[in-house]
Design a protein around this motif. Structure first.
Motif, mmCIF file in Angstrom:
data_model
loop_
_atom_site.group_PDB
_atom_site.id
_atom_site.type_symbol
_atom_site.label_atom_id
_atom_site.label_comp_id
_atom_site.label_asym_id
_atom_site.label_seq_id
_atom_site.Cartn_x
_atom_site.Cartn_y
_atom_site.Cartn_z
ATOM 1 N N ILE A 403 53.846 1.675 -17.464
ATOM 2 C CA ILE A 403 53.405 2.807 -17.116
ATOM 3 C C ILE A 403 54.544 3.537 -15.877
ATOM 4 N N ASP A 404 54.853 2.359 -15.056
ATOM 5 C CA ASP A 404 55.739 2.810 -14.184
ATOM 6 C C ASP A 404 57.117 3.228 -14.632
ATOM 7 N N GLN A 405 57.545 2.798 -15.841
ATOM 8 C CA GLN A 405 58.748 3.051 -16.307
ATOM 9 C C GLN A 405 58.640 4.330 -17.031
ATOM 10 N N MET A 406 57.677 4.543 -17.842
ATOM 11 C CA MET A 406 57.193 5.988 -18.430
ATOM 12 C C MET A 406 56.913 7.174 -17.259
ATOM 13 N N ARG A 407 56.611 6.797 -16.068
ATOM 14 C CA ARG A 407 56.388 7.755 -15.024
ATOM 15 C C ARG A 407 57.939 8.141 -14.491
ATOM 16 N N ARG A 408 58.687 6.956 -14.279
ATOM 17 C CA ARG A 408 60.113 7.334 -14.052
ATOM 18 C C ARG A 408 60.783 8.119 -14.891
ATOM 19 N N GLY A 409 60.806 7.861 -16.170
ATOM 20 C CA GLY A 409 61.410 8.575 -17.057
ATOM 21 C C GLY A 409 61.226 10.093 -16.886
ATOM 22 N N TYR A 410 59.787 10.433 -16.922
ATOM 23 C CA TYR A 410 59.394 11.808 -16.875
ATOM 24 C C TYR A 410 59.978 12.442 -15.503
ATOM 25 N N GLU A 411 59.849 11.843 -14.378
ATOM 26 C CA GLU A 411 60.278 12.449 -13.020
ATOM 27 C C GLU A 411 61.717 12.582 -13.167
ATOM 28 N N ARG A 412 62.525 11.712 -13.766
ATOM 29 C CA ARG A 412 63.924 12.230 -13.883
ATOM 30 C C ARG A 412 64.126 13.320 -14.651
ATOM 31 N N VAL A 413 63.336 13.818 -15.545
ATOM 32 C CA VAL A 413 63.526 14.829 -16.652
ATOM 33 C C VAL A 413 63.213 16.210 -15.372
ATOM 34 N N TYR A 414 62.094 15.865 -14.617
ATOM 35 C CA TYR A 414 61.779 16.955 -13.604
ATOM 36 C C TYR A 414 62.802 17.319 -12.634
ATOM 37 N N MET A 415 63.657 16.310 -12.362
ATOM 38 C CA MET A 415 64.616 16.475 -11.376
ATOM 39 C C MET A 415 65.851 17.112 -11.810
ATOM 40 N N ASP A 416 66.258 16.858 -13.205
ATOM 41 C CA ASP A 416 67.510 17.259 -13.621
ATOM 42 C C ASP A 416 67.248 18.429 -14.533
ATOM 43 N N ILE A 417 65.942 18.961 -14.564
ATOM 44 C CA ILE A 417 65.674 20.203 -15.699
ATOM 45 C C ILE A 417 66.501 21.466 -15.271
ATOM 46 N N ALA A 418 66.871 21.586 -13.979
ATOM 47 C CA ALA A 418 67.901 22.611 -13.735
ATOM 48 C C ALA A 418 69.168 22.552 -14.401
ATOM 49 N N CYS A 434 55.808 20.094 -23.972
ATOM 50 C CA CYS A 434 55.960 18.543 -24.388
ATOM 51 C C CYS A 434 55.121 17.957 -23.275
ATOM 52 N N VAL A 435 55.110 18.444 -22.068
ATOM 53 C CA VAL A 435 54.142 17.685 -20.943
ATOM 54 C C VAL A 435 52.784 17.962 -21.235
ATOM 55 N N ASP A 445 49.393 11.005 -17.170
ATOM 56 C CA ASP A 445 47.972 11.187 -16.376
ATOM 57 C C ASP A 445 48.148 12.738 -15.925
ATOM 58 N N VAL A 446 47.086 13.137 -15.271
ATOM 59 C CA VAL A 446 47.036 14.451 -14.785
ATOM 60 C C VAL A 446 48.069 14.450 -13.382
ATOM 61 N N LEU A 451 52.815 17.828 -11.901
ATOM 62 C CA LEU A 451 54.468 17.782 -11.165
ATOM 63 C C LEU A 451 55.353 18.477 -12.098
ATOM 64 N N CYS A 452 54.945 19.051 -13.241
ATOM 65 C CA CYS A 452 55.938 19.670 -14.191
ATOM 66 C C CYS A 452 56.347 20.872 -13.603
ATOM 67 N N PRO A 453 57.693 21.046 -13.421
ATOM 68 C CA PRO A 453 58.346 22.330 -12.701
ATOM 69 C C PRO A 453 58.134 23.198 -13.604
ATOM 70 N N CYS A 454 57.760 24.816 -13.111
ATOM 71 C CA CYS A 454 57.926 25.930 -13.754
ATOM 72 C C CYS A 454 59.039 26.855 -13.534
ATOM 73 N N ARG A 455 59.513 27.582 -14.441
ATOM 74 C CA ARG A 455 60.691 28.578 -13.978
ATOM 75 C C ARG A 455 60.133 29.888 -13.365
ATOM 76 N N GLY A 456 61.011 30.415 -12.587
ATOM 77 C CA GLY A 456 60.590 31.459 -11.806
ATOM 78 C C GLY A 456 61.071 32.717 -12.498
ATOM 79 N N ARG A 457 60.179 33.717 -12.699
ATOM 80 C CA ARG A 457 60.195 34.962 -13.324
ATOM 81 C C ARG A 457 61.062 36.046 -12.731
ATOM 82 N N LYS A 458 61.937 36.528 -13.460
ATOM 83 C CA LYS A 458 62.602 37.889 -12.949
ATOM 84 C C LYS A 458 61.811 39.070 -13.107
ATOM 85 N N ARG A 459 62.094 40.135 -12.012
ATOM 86 C CA ARG A 459 61.377 41.263 -12.225
ATOM 87 C C ARG A 459 61.999 42.336 -11.714
ATOM 88 N N PHE A 460 62.106 43.339 -12.174
ATOM 89 C CA PHE A 460 62.936 44.481 -11.777
ATOM 90 C C PHE A 460 62.135 45.565 -11.212
#
Length: 474
Positions: A403-418, A434-435, A445-446, A451-460
Motif C-alpha cells: 500500500i505504501d509503494q502504491m501511494r508513493r507512485g500516485y503521489e509522484r504522478v501528482y507532483m509531476d503532472i505539470a 484514472c484516479v 483510498d479516498v 489529493l488528485c490535482p485539477c487544472r485551472g480554467r481560463k476565462r475571457f
C-alpha cells in the motif's frame, strides 16, 4: 637464728615476702635462677625451713610470674607503664593503637631494626612476583630431576581442531553460506572456512552451496558463483571442485523433488564454473557416452549450449543477473518499461507479476506504479488504461506491491503532472478519470483520490477590460 627469722616473717605479711623475693632474685632471669630457687626450697643460709618457709617460696614464684606477665604485655602494647627487671615502675611513652587493617597493609619491618623500608625492597608479600622492572632468566632444566623427560624437552604445543564429520559439517557450514547470502563478503567466508578442520569434507563445500542456492533467488545464485570462484585456490582446489560437481550430478534425482528446474540450473552453474576457469574445459567431454540418468544429460546439454553461445558473444558471467539492490536505477527503469510493454502485448498478468518479483526490488515498486500511470496518460485508447488498471489491481491484491509503494507512485504522478502536461495536453483530464476508476476498483483510498490535482480554467472577460486572460480554479 631460726627463731629470729620466724619472728620477722610473722611481723611482715606476704607482701613483704614478695619484696624480699624481688630483692633476692634481682638480675638475669634464666635457668640458673630456677636452679637457685630449687636449692633454696628447703633451706636458707644453710638452715632448714619449716612449712611456712615453703609458702614464702611459693609467693616468690607467683610474684615472679606476675612480673614476667606485666613485662611481656607492656612490650606488646607499646604504651603505658612497665616494670623493670628490678621491679621498678618505668613510665613509657603512650603510642596510639593502630588498626589491624593498617598493620596488614604495612610492609615495614616490625622487628624495630633497619631503616623502616618495605620488606625485600617492595618485592615481597603474598601474590607478588617481584619488584617492577625485574627480569627473570630462563630456568635451566635439571636433567637429574626424577620428573625430567628428554622427549618433552623440545615439544611444540599447538591447538588441534578435530576434523568435522558429515553431520557437524552441515550444521556448521550451512549457517555460513546462508549468512553470506545476506552480506555477500567472500573473504569472510574464506576466513571462517579456514578456521575449520574440514578434512575429507572439504570437497563438499561447493555442492552444499549450490544445493542451497537452487532453492534461493537468482541473486543468491550469482553470489554462489562468485563464492566458488573466490574459494578456488585459497581454500579449495580444482580437484575438490570436480568432485563436488560430480556429486551434484549424482544427486540430481533427489534435487529435482524440491526444485523441478534443478537440471537446468546445475548446467548453468557448470557453464559458469568453466567460464571462471575453476573447472577444466574438458569436464563436459569426459561424460560423453557415460551418462545414463536423464537429469544428468539435461544438465550437461544445458552447460554445453551455454558454452557454445559464449563463443558467439554471450556473457556467461552475467547469466544470473545482479541483485535488485546492486542494479543501477536506470537499468531498473528500463526493465520496468519493457515489462509493461510486454504485458500490453501479451496480457498475461501472472507473467508480469513473476517478472516483477524477479527484479527483487520491493523498495522500488513505486517506480513501477509511476511508469504504469504515465503509460496510461500517454495512451490513445481505453484498452491500455483498462489493462494497466487490472494489472495494478492484481498486484495490489496479491500484495506484490504494498500500500505504501502504491501511494508513493500516485503521489509522484501528482507532483509531476505539470511537467507531464507539457507533452500530454489532456494529462489532467485523463488523470482524473484514472484516479476515479482506481478508487472504484479499490486500488487507492479516498484520501489519495482527494489529493488528485485539477487544472485551472481560463476565462475571457469583456473587451472593455482589454482582453485580459484571468486564471481561476474551481
Amino acid at each position: 637464728m631460726a627463731t629470729d627469722c620466724e619472728a620477722w616473717l610473722n611481723a611482715n605479711p606476704v607482701a613483704e615476702a614478695e619484696d624480699l623475693s624481688d630483692s633476692f632474685l634481682s638480675g638475669e632471669e634464666d635457668d640458673a635462677g630456677l636452679v637457685v630457687s630449687k636449692n633454696f626450697r628447703n633451706e636458707i643460709n644453710g638452715n632448714l625451713l619449716s612449712s611456712s618457709s615453703n609458702s614464702i617460696h611459693e609467693a616468690r614464684l607467683k610474684a615472679k610470674a606476675k612480673r614476667r606477665l606485666r613485662k611481656n604485655s607492656s612490650r606488646d602494647s607499646g604504651r603505658g607503664d612497665s616494670l623493670s627487671d628490678n621491679g621498678d615502675v618505668v613510665s613509657g611513652t603512650s603510642v596510639a593503637p593502630s588498626s589491624p587493617k593498617s598493620k596488614l597493609l604495612d610492609r615495614k619491618s616490625r622487628l624495630g631494626k633497619g631503616r623502616g623500608l618495605p620488606k625485600k625492597g617492595g618485592a615481597g608479600g603474598k601474590g607478588v612476583w617481584g619488584r617492577s622492572g625485574e627480569v627473570y632468566e630462563l630456568e635451566e632444566v635439571d636433567q637429574k630431576d626424577p620428573n625430567y623427560d628428554e622427549a618433552q624437552e623440545n615439544c611444540v604445543y599447538e591447538t588441534v581442531v578435530p576434523p568435522l564429520d558429515e553431520r557437524d559439517f552441515e550444521k556448521t557450514v550451512t549457517p555460513i553460506v546462508q549468512e553470506y547470502f545476506e552480506h555477500g563478503d567472500t573473504n569472510e567466508v574464506a576466513e571462517l572456512l579456514a578456521e575449520l578442520n574440514l578434512g575429507p569434507m572439504q570437497s563438499k563445500v561447493p555442492s552444499l552451496a549450490v544445493s542451497l542456492a537452487l532453492e534461493a533467488k537468482a541473486s543468491h545464485r550469482e553470489l554462489t558463483s562468485r563464492l566458488l570462484a573466490d574459494l578456488c585456490g585459497p581454500v579449495l582446489s580444482l580437484s575438490d571442485m570436480e568432485k563436488s560437481f560430480d556429486q551434484l550430478l549424482l544427486e540430481l534425482p533427489d534435487l529435482v523433488l524440491d526444485t523441478p528446474g534443478a537440471p537446468q540450473l546445475v548446467g548453468q552453474f557448470i557453464a559458469r564454473a568453466v567460464s571462471d576457469q575453476i573447472l577444466s574445459k574438458s569436464y563436459i567431454d569426459g561424460y560423453k557416452g557415460r551418462v545414463d540418468c536423464q537429469y544428468t544429460r539435461v544438465s550437461l546439454d544445458r552447460a554445453a549450449v551455454l558454452l557454445r553461445m559464449s563463443m558467439g558473444g554471450l556473457r556467461i558471467d552475467n547469466q544470473w543477473g545482479t541483485g535488485g539492490g546492486q542494479r543501477p536505477v536506470i537499468q531498473l527503469i528500463k526493465e520496468m518499461n519493457l515489462l509493461l510493454k510486454e504485458y500490453i502485448l501479451s496480457g498475461d498478468s501472472k507473467e508480469a507479476e513473476k517478472c516483477l518479483k524477479d527484479l527483487e526490488v520491493p523498495h522500488f515498486h513505486h517506480e513501477f506504479v509511476y511508469e504504469a500511470i504515465v503509460m496510461m496518460l500517454e495512451s490513445k485508447g481505453e484498452k491500455t488504461v483498462k489493462m494497466v488498471l487490472q494489472l495494478l489491481k492484481s498486484l495490489s491484491v496479491s500484495s506484490v506491491i504494498s500500500i505504501d509503494q502504491m501511494r508513493r507512485g500516485y503521489e509522484r504522478v501528482y507532483m509531476d503532472i505539470a511537467e507531464i502536461n507539457i507533452d500530454v495536453p489532456r494529462a489532467y483530464f485523463i488523470l482524473e478519470q484514472c484516479v476515479d476508476k482506481s478508487f472504484s476498483m479499490g486500488i487507492i483510498d479516498v484520501k489519495l483520490r482527494d489529493l488528485c490535482p485539477c487544472r485551472g480554467r481560463k476565462r475571457f472577460v469583456s473587451e472593455g477590460d482589454g482582453g485580459v486572460v484571468k486564471l481561476e480554479s474551481y
